[in-house]
Design an enzyme around this catalytic site. Structure first.
Site, PDB file in Angstrom:
ATOM      1  N   HIS A 196       0.507   9.782  -2.692  1.00  0.00           N
ATOM      2  CA  HIS A 196       1.508  10.652  -3.332  1.00  0.00           C
ATOM      3  C   HIS A 196       0.815  11.723  -4.179  1.00  0.00           C
ATOM      4  CE1 HIS A 196       4.100   6.899  -2.951  1.00  0.00           C
ATOM      5  NE2 HIS A 196       4.842   7.816  -2.384  1.00  0.00           N
ATOM      6  N   LYS A 233       1.832  10.024   7.170  1.00  0.00           N
ATOM      7  CA  LYS A 233       1.928   8.589   7.443  1.00  0.00           C
ATOM      8  C   LYS A 233       3.295   8.257   8.028  1.00  0.00           C
ATOM      9  CE  LYS A 233       2.641   4.249   5.863  1.00  0.00           C
ATOM     10  NZ  LYS A 233       3.985   3.995   5.430  1.00  0.00           N
ATOM     11  N   MET A 275      -2.244   4.225   2.972  1.00  0.00           N
ATOM     12  CA  MET A 275      -1.628   3.917   1.674  1.00  0.00           C
ATOM     13  C   MET A 275      -0.113   3.926   1.806  1.00  0.00           C
ATOM     14  SD  MET A 275      -3.899   5.678  -1.265  1.00  0.00           S
ATOM     15  CE  MET A 275      -5.653   5.333  -1.335  1.00  0.00           C
TER      16      MET A 275
END
Ligand code: PAF
Length: 289
Positions: A37, A153, A188
């Site tokens: 992020h 992702k 992640m």
């Protein structure tokens, strides 16, 4: 860093910025922030003069059977990370701000057959992309963002949002950023926090198996046979694959056997209670042999 929870405060900030001719960047999140992020925030900084990060665990994109209640939350930690990353404004709306009482309008990105929302996550999680598209559309309008940055992702989500922005003629540019990975290769994700120590160690096998499958396809292996082998390898390693698919990157349609060029290899696989998603690019050559 300014913190706003209501629309009036958000609009006061964005109105002043726009009035001063500043370009607004948005990073939409559901919180439980990690370095992936923060890379999106850094990219938004590069692309805009001011950066807003939203934190909203969007109930509309979770089915009743899914993990809304167990979705990780860490407001204090998130705010500290955003401030340190140079975010200008954190927007933390309550559900009533996003979905005013009596609201009855949604954006359905799968309204036409063959839309990128139809396949994979769209098939596995009916209604999921309706929730994502609705909240993203509202966030784009509320923040008046010039640019919004999403992680690759969630590759299909990125394509669904791009399609919605094109279809609704929204004045926001959608930027994708390469997946940020842990040292052992695991993509992640906020949900990684819910893996047990043993599951966390095992989870690193997924990107390795994905890479191996991608390499087989990039060497000219037959698509269906290589994917079947990849699924078998994942099952043998203790994952329960929902899908392992080679797709056309923007439409998300299955890659036709014999086609050549830039494809995307997507995986969704369960490890215990957690559903792991990942994807990589694959350049498909002419068929071997
Ligand atoms: O990727 C996410 O975290 C969410 O789907 C998003 C884009 C913030 C919408 O709720």
């Amino acid at each position: 860093m300014r913190i706003e929870r209501e629309l009036a405060g958000l609009r006061a900030a964005t109105g002043a910025w726009r009035g001063a001719g500043q370009r607004i960047g948005l990073v939409p999140t559901m919180g439980a922030l990690h370095d992936g992020h923060l890379a999106l925030v850094a990219e938004a900084r590069r692309q805009a003069d001011v950066v807003i990060a939203s934190i909203f665990v969007n109930p509309l994109q979770f089915a009743p059977s899914e993990d809304l209640a167990r979705y990780p939350r860490d407001e204090a930690g998130d705010l500290a990370k955003l401030a340190a990353a140079g975010c200008d404004l954190a927007f933390l709306p309550t559900p009533a701000v996003i979905y005013p009482p009596g609201d009855s309008t949604v954006i359905d990105p799968g309204a036409a057959p063959g839309s990128p929302a139809e396949f994979w996550e769209g098939a596995a999680r009916p209604g999921h992309f309706r929730g994502v598209a609705t909240v993203c559309c509202k966030l784009f309008m509320m923040t008046q963002a010039d640019v919004a940055v999403f992680g690759e992702k969630d590759w299909q989500q990125l394509q669904v949002v791009r399609r919605m922005v094109a279809d609704l003629l929204l004045p926001v540019s959608i930027q994708g950023l390469a997946t940020v990975r842990e040292a052992d290769g695991l993509a992640m994700s906020s949900r990684n926090r819910r893996l047990s120590a043993a599951e966390r160690a095992q989870a690193a096998l997924l990107p390795a198996l994905l890479d191996r499958c991608g390499a087989g396809l990039a060497e000219g292996g037959a698509v269906e046979a290589t994917l079947a082998e990849g699924r078998a390898g994942m099952t043998a390693a203790g994952f329960a694959p929902d899908y392992l698919a080679l797709v056309e990157p923007a439409s998300l349609r299955p890659w036709p056997e014999g086609a050549i060029g830039a494809a995307r290899l997507l995986v969704a696989a369960r490890l215990g209670e957690i559903r792991l998603l990942d994807n990589i690019p694959v350049l498909v050559p002419p068929r071997r042999g």
